[in-house]
Design a protein around this motif. Structure first.
Motif, PDB file in Angstrom:
ATOM      1  N   HIS A   1       0.868  -1.189   0.000  1.00 54.96           N
ATOM      2  CA  HIS A   1       0.000   0.000   0.000  1.00 54.96           C
ATOM      3  C   HIS A   1       0.898   1.231   0.000  1.00 54.96           C
ATOM      4  O   HIS A   1       1.450   1.608   1.032  1.00 54.96           O
TER       5      HIS A   1
ATOM      6  N   HIS B   1       1.582   5.276  -1.938  1.00 53.08           N
ATOM      7  CA  HIS B   1       1.122   6.364  -2.801  1.00 53.08           C
ATOM      8  C   HIS B   1       2.292   7.155  -3.372  1.00 53.08           C
ATOM      9  O   HIS B   1       3.312   7.336  -2.714  1.00 53.08           O
TER      10      HIS B   1
ATOM     11  N   HIS C   1      -4.641   6.467  -5.422  1.00 49.36           N
ATOM     12  CA  HIS C   1      -6.098   6.505  -5.306  1.00 49.36           C
ATOM     13  C   HIS C   1      -6.742   6.508  -6.693  1.00 49.36           C
ATOM     14  O   HIS C   1      -6.456   7.392  -7.524  1.00 49.36           O
TER      15      HIS C   1
ATOM     16  N   GLU D   1      -5.781   1.842  -5.130  1.00 49.77           N
ATOM     17  CA  GLU D   1      -6.656   1.959  -3.964  1.00 49.77           C
ATOM     18  C   GLU D   1      -7.966   2.565  -4.415  1.00 49.77           C
ATOM     19  O   GLU D   1      -7.993   3.646  -5.010  1.00 49.77           O
TER      20      GLU D   1
ATOM     21  N   ASP E   1       1.265   2.472   3.601  1.00 54.32           N
ATOM     22  CA  ASP E   1       0.345   3.493   3.075  1.00 54.32           C
ATOM     23  C   ASP E   1       1.076   4.827   2.971  1.00 54.32           C
ATOM     24  O   ASP E   1       0.559   5.869   3.358  1.00 54.32           O
TER      25      ASP E   1
ATOM     26  N   HIS F   1       2.515   8.300   2.110  1.00 54.50           N
ATOM     27  CA  HIS F   1       2.267   9.513   1.338  1.00 54.50           C
ATOM     28  C   HIS F   1       3.517  10.392   1.374  1.00 54.50           C
ATOM     29  O   HIS F   1       3.655  11.306   0.587  1.00 54.50           O
TER      30      HIS F   1
HETATM   31 ZN   LIG Z   1      -3.779   4.705   0.953  1.00 52.64          ZN
END
Ligand SMILES: [Zn+2]
Ligand SMILES: [Zn+2]
Length: 316
Positions: free
Chosen positions: A22, A24, A54, A75, A204, A206
């Protein structure tokens, strides 16, 4: 008879593959380019990565000269309108596909939201979201349920979803940005209802400086098809520190073998279980099972407070 958790079956001396499921990039709301994200994970020793921007599907490696396997992924999700008129709730779902024509999405394709598929544009419950998940599964992707605590979803809002192979039990970004480190109780909640769901630890990310803080270790050959099949069958464990080397049930006892840790917990049906603590460090423990248990899983924690989780062994 030995029941060995799938992550540790048929390894025959092979090492587990380290993976990030996961992540980004600046293709959605990450601070770094896809090239930088994948290069960073490669440099940190990861064997595979899923770029999960996303609503944008990624099939290809942005750095094809680097030998890191890229799992086709995105995602997706939906905002929840539960009629209460306040607060924020959502469903987020990571989809992972095999690297052939069966996963249904093209490189860079925008994938719809769950709200797009609702006749009213509103999602109020898991049943409203299910057609979206069904569409993703019909296209040949497997899915896991993301960050339940951050999403502000009580278990009753997602426990009836069908077809997810796993849910997140640790999400680095939620832990570091929001101090939300309580996804595991949701896992035991749905497992305790008799549902079979694996647990995944993810970054996840970012921000690139959050890379390599939570991962999965998969018992598979290093190609997309094998990795996706192994994930779906639970042949992996999750960690942000220690390694686990074996987990099995034999003669009414669960056994775990791991790195040197200071705490080993066995969890079964949310039943209060013994916690083994040793300030000098232990590398294995065993636990007497009760006949009524539906599942047993273990969590080990080292002197830095870093944990690793086995997937459950189901005992029915
Ligand atoms: Zn995410
Ligand atoms: Zn999310």
């Amino acid at each position: 008879m030995i029941i060995r958790q799938a992550a540790f079956e048929n390894m025959n001396g092979k090492r587990h593959l380290k993976g990030a499921l996961h992540c980004h990039s600046s293709r959605s709301d990450g601070d770094s380019s896809a090239e930088e994200v994948v290069s960073r994970y490669y440099r940190d020793g990861f064997d595979f990565i899923a770029l999960t921007d996303h609503f944008r599907y990624n099939r290809e490696s942005p750095v094809p000269h680097l030998p890191i396997t890229v799992i086709p992924a995105a995602e997706g999700g939906a905002d929840i309108n539960d009629g209460l008129g306040h607060g924020f709730r959502c469903y987020h779902t990571v989809l992972l596909g095999k690297n052939d024509e069966t996963n249904g999405f093209a490189q860079g394709e925008r994938i719809p939201t769950g709200n797009d598929l609702s006749p009213t544009g509103k999602i109020t419950c898991a049943e409203d979201y299910q057609p979206y998940l069904d569409m993703i599964h019909e296209k040949g992707n497997i899915t896991f349920y993301c960050h339940p605590e951050w999403s502000s979803t009580p278990a009753r809002l997602f426990e009836n979803m069908k077809g997810d192979f796993a849910m997140e039990i640790r999400n680095t970004d939620c832990v570091h940005s929001c101090n939300m480190d309580r996804d595991c109780p949701y896992w035991d909640e749905v497992l305790g209802q008799g549902k079979r769901l694996w647990g995944v630890a993810v970054d996840d990310i970012h921000r690139l400086n959050m890379a390599d803080r939570s991962w999965v270790m998969v018992g598979a050959d290093n190609n997309v098809s094998d990795i996706v099949d192994a994930l779906a069958s639970g042949a992996f464990y999750s960690s942000f520190g220690p390694s686990i080397y074996d987990f099995y049930v034999e003669d009414g006892k669960a056994h775990i073998v791991c790195d040197t840790v200071n705490r080993i917990e066995f969890m079964a049906d949310r039943h209060p279980t013994s916690v083994f603590r040793d300030p000098n460090g232990v590398t294995e423990a065993e636990f007497n099972l009760n006949d009524s248990y539906f599942y047993i899983r273990a969590c080990v924690t080292d002197s830095y407070g870093r944990s690793a989780w086995t997937n459950p062994i189901f005992l029915d």
